[in-house]
Scaffold this active site. Structure first.
Site, PDB file in Angstrom:
ATOM      1  N   ARG A 148      10.597   4.073  21.930  1.00 19.61           N
ATOM      2  CA  ARG A 148       9.563   3.072  22.047  1.00 19.61           C
ATOM      3  C   ARG A 148       8.139   3.485  21.795  1.00 19.61           C
ATOM      4  O   ARG A 148       7.203   2.910  21.157  1.00 19.61           O
ATOM      5  CB  ARG A 148       9.667   2.515  23.415  1.00 19.61           C
ATOM      6  CG  ARG A 148       8.869   1.301  23.734  1.00 19.61           C
ATOM      7  CD  ARG A 148       7.610   1.598  24.746  1.00 19.61           C
ATOM      8  NE  ARG A 148       7.149   0.385  25.161  1.00 19.61           N
ATOM      9  CZ  ARG A 148       6.306  -0.259  24.284  1.00 19.61           C
ATOM     10  NH1 ARG A 148       5.700   0.169  23.441  1.00 19.61           N
ATOM     11  NH2 ARG A 148       5.687  -1.493  25.123  1.00 19.61           N
TER      12      ARG A 148
ATOM     13  N   VAL B 114      11.838  -9.431  30.638  1.00 15.50           N
ATOM     14  CA  VAL B 114      12.267  -7.875  30.578  1.00 15.50           C
ATOM     15  C   VAL B 114      12.194  -7.261  31.765  1.00 15.50           C
ATOM     16  O   VAL B 114      10.950  -7.268  32.257  1.00 15.50           O
ATOM     17  CB  VAL B 114      11.869  -7.348  29.250  1.00 15.50           C
ATOM     18  CG1 VAL B 114      12.397  -5.815  29.245  1.00 15.50           C
ATOM     19  CG2 VAL B 114      12.165  -8.264  28.046  1.00 15.50           C
TER      20      VAL B 114
ATOM     21  N   TYR C  15      16.097  -5.054  24.227  1.00 16.25           N
ATOM     22  CA  TYR C  15      15.470  -4.149  23.248  1.00 16.25           C
ATOM     23  C   TYR C  15      16.391  -3.038  22.686  1.00 16.25           C
ATOM     24  O   TYR C  15      15.965  -2.427  21.458  1.00 16.25           O
ATOM     25  CB  TYR C  15      14.187  -3.445  23.801  1.00 16.25           C
ATOM     26  CG  TYR C  15      12.864  -4.283  24.047  1.00 16.25           C
ATOM     27  CD1 TYR C  15      12.459  -4.848  22.839  1.00 16.25           C
ATOM     28  CD2 TYR C  15      12.330  -4.510  25.279  1.00 16.25           C
ATOM     29  CE1 TYR C  15      11.295  -5.905  23.119  1.00 16.25           C
ATOM     30  CE2 TYR C  15      11.396  -5.264  25.330  1.00 16.25           C
ATOM     31  CZ  TYR C  15      10.905  -5.939  24.302  1.00 16.25           C
ATOM     32  OH  TYR C  15       9.652  -6.664  24.473  1.00 16.25           O
TER      33      TYR C  15
ATOM     34  N   ASN D 150      -3.662  -7.055  23.210  1.00 14.01           N
ATOM     35  CA  ASN D 150      -3.122  -8.345  23.481  1.00 14.01           C
ATOM     36  C   ASN D 150      -3.787  -9.726  22.656  1.00 14.01           C
ATOM     37  O   ASN D 150      -4.140 -10.605  23.333  1.00 14.01           O
ATOM     38  CB  ASN D 150      -2.443  -8.670  24.674  1.00 14.01           C
ATOM     39  CG  ASN D 150      -1.257  -7.587  25.076  1.00 14.01           C
ATOM     40  OD1 ASN D 150      -0.550  -7.446  24.227  1.00 14.01           O
ATOM     41  ND2 ASN D 150      -1.428  -6.818  26.095  1.00 14.01           N
TER      42      ASN D 150
ATOM     43  N   TYR E 118       5.859   4.180  17.938  1.00 18.72           N
ATOM     44  CA  TYR E 118       4.551   3.425  17.439  1.00 18.72           C
ATOM     45  C   TYR E 118       3.064   3.927  18.283  1.00 18.72           C
ATOM     46  O   TYR E 118       2.405   4.259  17.569  1.00 18.72           O
ATOM     47  CB  TYR E 118       4.519   1.891  18.033  1.00 18.72           C
ATOM     48  CG  TYR E 118       3.484   1.051  17.838  1.00 18.72           C
ATOM     49  CD1 TYR E 118       3.195   0.719  16.224  1.00 18.72           C
ATOM     50  CD2 TYR E 118       2.702   0.495  18.844  1.00 18.72           C
ATOM     51  CE1 TYR E 118       2.063  -0.067  16.131  1.00 18.72           C
ATOM     52  CE2 TYR E 118       1.697  -0.352  18.489  1.00 18.72           C
ATOM     53  CZ  TYR E 118       1.246  -0.677  17.265  1.00 18.72           C
ATOM     54  OH  TYR E 118       0.250  -1.474  16.743  1.00 18.72           O
TER      55      TYR E 118
ATOM     56  N   ASP F 160       8.083   1.400  29.125  1.00 22.69           N
ATOM     57  CA  ASP F 160       7.164   0.441  28.943  1.00 22.69           C
ATOM     58  C   ASP F 160       6.083   1.158  29.851  1.00 22.69           C
ATOM     59  O   ASP F 160       6.163   2.091  30.618  1.00 22.69           O
ATOM     60  CB  ASP F 160       7.359  -0.810  29.827  1.00 22.69           C
ATOM     61  CG  ASP F 160       6.618  -1.864  29.037  1.00 22.69           C
ATOM     62  OD1 ASP F 160       5.589  -1.643  28.452  1.00 22.69           O
ATOM     63  OD2 ASP F 160       7.005  -3.216  29.391  1.00 22.69           O
TER      64      ASP F 160
ATOM     65  N   TYR G 204      10.278  -0.633  17.631  1.00 18.26           N
ATOM     66  CA  TYR G 204       9.731   0.534  17.691  1.00 18.26           C
ATOM     67  C   TYR G 204      10.944   1.498  18.100  1.00 18.26           C
ATOM     68  O   TYR G 204      10.916   2.710  17.723  1.00 18.26           O
ATOM     69  CB  TYR G 204       8.731   0.857  19.013  1.00 18.26           C
ATOM     70  CG  TYR G 204       7.474   0.033  18.962  1.00 18.26           C
ATOM     71  CD1 TYR G 204       6.955  -0.388  17.742  1.00 18.26           C
ATOM     72  CD2 TYR G 204       6.770  -0.438  19.952  1.00 18.26           C
ATOM     73  CE1 TYR G 204       6.103  -1.283  17.762  1.00 18.26           C
ATOM     74  CE2 TYR G 204       5.546  -1.229  19.953  1.00 18.26           C
ATOM     75  CZ  TYR G 204       5.323  -1.799  18.833  1.00 18.26           C
ATOM     76  OH  TYR G 204       4.141  -2.356  18.498  1.00 18.26           O
TER      77      TYR G 204
ATOM     78  N   ILE H  17       0.766  -1.368  -0.061  1.00 20.59           N
ATOM     79  CA  ILE H  17       0.038   0.082  -0.162  1.00 20.59           C
ATOM     80  C   ILE H  17       1.098   1.541  -0.064  1.00 20.59           C
ATOM     81  O   ILE H  17       0.263   2.323  -0.244  1.00 20.59           O
ATOM     82  CB  ILE H  17      -1.016   0.008   1.257  1.00 20.59           C
ATOM     83  CG1 ILE H  17      -0.257   0.315   2.509  1.00 20.59           C
ATOM     84  CG2 ILE H  17      -1.889  -1.145   1.221  1.00 20.59           C
ATOM     85  CD1 ILE H  17      -1.200   0.515   3.645  1.00 20.59           C
TER      86      ILE H  17
ATOM     87  N   LYS I 299       0.290   5.900  16.000  1.00 19.40           N
ATOM     88  CA  LYS I 299      -0.951   5.294  15.874  1.00 19.40           C
ATOM     89  C   LYS I 299      -2.206   6.290  16.759  1.00 19.40           C
ATOM     90  O   LYS I 299      -3.401   6.409  16.002  1.00 19.40           O
ATOM     91  CB  LYS I 299      -1.119   4.119  17.021  1.00 19.40           C
ATOM     92  CG  LYS I 299      -0.543   2.770  15.985  1.00 19.40           C
ATOM     93  CD  LYS I 299      -1.311   2.383  15.032  1.00 19.40           C
ATOM     94  CE  LYS I 299      -1.339   1.101  14.479  1.00 19.40           C
ATOM     95  NZ  LYS I 299      -2.212   0.372  13.767  1.00 19.40           N
TER      96      LYS I 299
END
EC number: 4.1.1.35
Length: 388
Positions: free
Chosen positions: A181, A252, A330, A213, A184, A336, A104, A76, A188
């Site tokens: 991180r 992690v 990462y 999730n 993303y 996080d 990310y 696309i 969005k």
């Protein structure tokens, strides 16, 4: 096959429609295509670069639904055929995204382009051609909870008002710019705001989905088998890979983050309700998750170890987990969120949807699939360097 007398939630007959599904060849797309072919009369224009996960629906062409699903190999980013397919359809579902946390902060430009820039034409074509859009976003748009900024010993941390995430009330709180991180989540969120603005200013009919999730067969990849050896998939596939290779599961930063997990088949039921009840779904943002399946990542690792031992009959390792730092796992720039617990009020009120599958059951189904699909290939991959 679907019966002709299917009714929507308001008792009206459901008319067959044509759906342009962008990202049809991925994890969610493959399950949604299966559902649409098996249980509805709708047609699907399946758009993706790969079709491995839906090949069983496309071949052989003697399936009873063969005339209702057509695959279009399109990237696309740069294909002029996309607008034509959106014009041919009644509804467009955009599932295309880079959605792997390891990317990310190692591929932030690709992440931003994929999730914002590449999605712009889809929104534009739907708005200009008066086509309905179901846009897939992410629970990551919520970022961090208000509760995570409170003192660790504050009793308010246990108050749902400080951590349960509501579509129409919770703020979106991201970390500093150097913590890439959040590239993303930010991309969005911005495309969500664009979709919402197109609805407000130009009358675009839309629904936005925020998955929490979604778990099940065909999720992500196993590194070195059906994905890059150095690739780092999401947590469930990461842990599956460790289990298949009989390695300790990597936690992690101690695996203290809390998450909820919902079975893909439950989640697809919610999407079908959105597709077939536009009057109830249009203009809404929907959390789609299962707040009953809440665990820390450490608890998830322990449960997966137990379920995998049951599924395979193999005893777990003596030391089934190992702690690693987020920087080690990462790279620089990782951050996080502490919890991600969805409020389910809106989807329950508008569509009457509730998830059904327990965490144990969804893990058993998923790990049975992972073992059956990958165990032999992993065994051979492990043996290769020894043989040479």
């Amino acid at each position: 096959m679907a019966s002709a007398a299917r009714l929507d939630l308001d008792g009206n007959p459901i008319k067959p429609i044509t759906i342009c599904m962008i990202g049809a060849g991925g994890f969610i797309g493959s399950h949604l295509c299966e559902k649409l072919m098996a249980e509805t009369p709708h047609k699907v224009l399946a758009v993706d670069v790969y079709n491995d996960k839906i090949k069983h629906l496309l071949e052989p062409d003697t399936h009873p639904w063969s005339h209702r699903i057509h695959f279009h190999r399109i990237n696309i980013k740069n294909d002029s055929r996309l607008e034509g397919l959106i014009k041919m359809a009644d509804l467009t579902i955009n599932l295309a995204a880079i959605c792997t946390p390891a990317d990310y902060n190692t591929r932030p430009l690709d992440t931003i382009y994929s999730n914002f820039i590449d999605a712009l034409p889809v929104v534009k074509y739907c708005s200009e051609n008066n086509k309905r859009l179901i846009h897939f976003s992410t629970c990551e748009v919520y970022g961090k909870t208000i509760g995570c900024f409170l003192p660790k010993d504050s009793p308010l941390r246990q108050d749902p008002a400080y951590y349960v995430l509501k579509e129409d009330a919770s703020p979106c709180i991201f970390g500093p710019i150097e913590k890439q991180r959040w590239s993303y989540a930010c991309a969005k969120q911005l495309i969500e705001r664009l979709v919402y603005a197109e609805g407000a200013e130009n009358g675009l009919e839309f629904s936005i989905v925020r998955p929490f999730n979604w778990i099940g067969p065909r999720m992500d990849f196993i590194p070195g088998i059906d994905g890059p050896s150095e690739g780092v998939p999401r947590v469930l596939a990461c842990f599956s890979n460790n289990l298949l290779r009989r390695e300790p599961l990597k936690l992690v930063d101690g695996g203290e983050s809390q998450r909820t997990f919902v079975y893909i088949k439950d989640a697809i039921e919610a999407v079908l309700l959105m597709i077939e009840n536009p009057a109830r779904a249009n203009g809404h943002i929907f959390n789609v998750g299962n707040p009953n399946n809440e665990v820390t990542v450490r608890q998830l690792a322990e449960m997966m170890t137990e379920v995998y031992a049951k599924v395979t009959g193999e005893p777990p390792l003596e030391a089934p987990t190992v702690d690693v730092s987020s920087k080690e796992f990462y790279g620089e720039g990782y951050d996080d969120s502490d919890k991600r617990i969805p409020d389910m009020t809106i989807i329950n009120k508008q569509l009457g949807w509730n998830p059904k599958t327990s965490l144990w059951d969804l893990l058993e189904s998923t790990l049975t699939y992972q073992h059956k699909t990958y165990a032999e290939a992993v065994k051979q991959a492990i043996a290769k360097p020894v043989a040479s």
